[in-house]
Design a protein around this motif. Structure first.
Motif, PDB file in Angstrom:
ATOM      1  N   GLY A   6     111.990 -19.295 147.151  1.00  0.00           N
ATOM      2  CA  GLY A   6     111.100 -20.109 146.331  1.00  0.00           C
ATOM      3  C   GLY A   6     110.150 -19.264 145.498  1.00  0.00           C
ATOM      4  O   GLY A   6     109.736 -19.669 144.401  1.00  0.00           O
ATOM      5  N   LEU A   7     109.789 -18.092 146.025  1.00  0.00           N
ATOM      6  CA  LEU A   7     108.910 -17.189 145.293  1.00  0.00           C
ATOM      7  C   LEU A   7     109.672 -16.306 144.307  1.00  0.00           C
ATOM      8  O   LEU A   7     109.078 -15.479 143.616  1.00  0.00           O
ATOM      9  CB  LEU A   7     108.135 -16.304 146.280  1.00  0.00           C
ATOM     10  CG  LEU A   7     107.143 -17.033 147.186  1.00  0.00           C
ATOM     11  CD1 LEU A   7     106.557 -16.068 148.210  1.00  0.00           C
ATOM     12  CD2 LEU A   7     106.025 -17.679 146.357  1.00  0.00           C
ATOM     13  N   ILE A  17     112.710 -20.737 157.768  1.00  0.00           N
ATOM     14  CA  ILE A  17     111.734 -21.004 156.706  1.00  0.00           C
ATOM     15  C   ILE A  17     111.422 -19.789 155.845  1.00  0.00           C
ATOM     16  O   ILE A  17     111.330 -19.885 154.625  1.00  0.00           O
ATOM     17  CB  ILE A  17     110.437 -21.569 157.329  1.00  0.00           C
ATOM     18  CG1 ILE A  17     110.705 -22.946 157.959  1.00  0.00           C
ATOM     19  CG2 ILE A  17     109.338 -21.678 156.282  1.00  0.00           C
ATOM     20  CD1 ILE A  17     109.547 -23.488 158.765  1.00  0.00           C
ATOM     21  N   LEU A  18     111.267 -18.602 156.475  1.00  0.00           N
ATOM     22  CA  LEU A  18     110.840 -17.440 155.704  1.00  0.00           C
ATOM     23  C   LEU A  18     111.797 -17.083 154.563  1.00  0.00           C
ATOM     24  O   LEU A  18     111.350 -16.848 153.431  1.00  0.00           O
ATOM     25  CB  LEU A  18     110.637 -16.241 156.628  1.00  0.00           C
ATOM     26  CG  LEU A  18     110.059 -14.988 155.961  1.00  0.00           C
ATOM     27  CD1 LEU A  18     108.730 -15.303 155.270  1.00  0.00           C
ATOM     28  CD2 LEU A  18     109.871 -13.870 156.987  1.00  0.00           C
ATOM     29  N   PRO A  19     113.115 -17.035 154.792  1.00  0.00           N
ATOM     30  CA  PRO A  19     114.020 -16.759 153.661  1.00  0.00           C
ATOM     31  C   PRO A  19     113.912 -17.793 152.542  1.00  0.00           C
ATOM     32  O   PRO A  19     114.014 -17.449 151.361  1.00  0.00           O
ATOM     33  CB  PRO A  19     115.412 -16.785 154.305  1.00  0.00           C
ATOM     34  CG  PRO A  19     115.163 -16.416 155.727  1.00  0.00           C
ATOM     35  CD  PRO A  19     113.862 -17.055 156.061  1.00  0.00           C
TER      36      PRO A  19
END
Length: 266
Positions: free
Chosen positions: A93-94, A86-88
């Motif tokens: 997305g940011l 999820i973090l990557p």
């Protein structure tokens, strides 16, 4: 080991190897229960309480306390895999792309000035970078969450309750409470680290007693656990079970003691 929230108790019945049981389960606010310090409990007092209770009934009472947390090997895997996946994606997305900061870092460390580092990274390079990030995240999170306190804290409560109840059922069978002559065995089980209490009754007594009795027994133990008085909690819970058993199964002429009158630590 302070836990926020109110105590809850729910009675359920199940059949395991022809054993009908009722489990009154509690995830309580166990305030100041040791913080993993040495277990403060008087075996002699509890053993005497069991013996006194059994003088007035043909039933059998056993107390079991689990001092250390059960194992949850799936928890580190779950958190490590979730974070690595999820973090990557969140970074993407940011709009946080590797070339936004990888180029300056590599230039400062290794003196790289190739266009693909200081400028735009190729798609293949971005994929490799994020794959490497996932591996690093997975390893780091797995190691951290594998620490016993962290692992227990991050394990969902429904899993710890289910696992603790399973351990209680295993102990009920392992201690032979389902083998008593009148099927009148009762076990009081406490998993300290999981903040969980079970009262399990065999079919002989379960079929004659309202489930609220076991809820009340759990509540008695929890009240004393909150004040770090495990000994008195077990004494009063045993006395309540003894009163219940004596009302339905008074002692016979022999009143054979089928099981040891002891608190068992596991």
């Amino acid at each position: 080991m302070a836990v926020a929230g109110a105590a809850e108790a729910a009675a359920v019945s199940a059949a395991v190897d022809s054993v009908a049981v009722v489990a009154a389960s509690a995830a309580a606010a166990l305030q100041e229960v040791g913080k993993h310090m040495a277990l403060n409990i008087d075996h002699a007092r509890i053993n005497a309480a069991i013996a006194r209770a059994e003088e007035h009934t043909s039933g059998e009472i056993t107390c079991v306390i689990k001092k250390r947390a059960l194992d949850y090997p799936e928890t580190p895997l779950m958190w490590a895999a979730g974070t690595a996946f999820i973090l990557p994606l969140i970074l993407l997305g940011l709009g946080v792309w590797p070339h936004d900061w990888l180029g300056p870092v590599l230039s400062a460390v290794a003196g790289w000035n190739a266009p693909n580092v200081t400028g735009e990274l190729m798609a293949a390079e971005a994929i490799i970078f994020y794959a490497l990030m996932q591996l690093i995240l997975f390893a780091a999170v797995y190691l951290v969450v594998s620490l016993p306190k962290v692992k227990l804290w991050l394990t969902p409560r429904f899993i710890t309750r289910r696992r603790a109840h399973k351990k209680a059922m295993e102990q009920f069978l392992a201690r032979g409470l389902h083998l008593t002559a009148g099927r009148t065995g009762v076990m009081i089980f406490c998993a300290l680290e999981e903040h969980f209490v079970d009262v399990i009754a065999d079919e002989g007594i379960y079929s004659r007693v309202d489930k609220s009795v076991w809820n009340e027994t759990v509540a008695v133990l929890i009240e004393h656990i909150k004040t770090n008085d495990l000994t008195t909690g077990f004494e009063e819970a045993v006395a309540k079970c003894g009163t219940t058993l004596s009302a339905h199964f008074p002692p016979d002429a022999v009143n054979l003691n089928e099981l040891p009158d002891v608190l068992i630590e596991i």
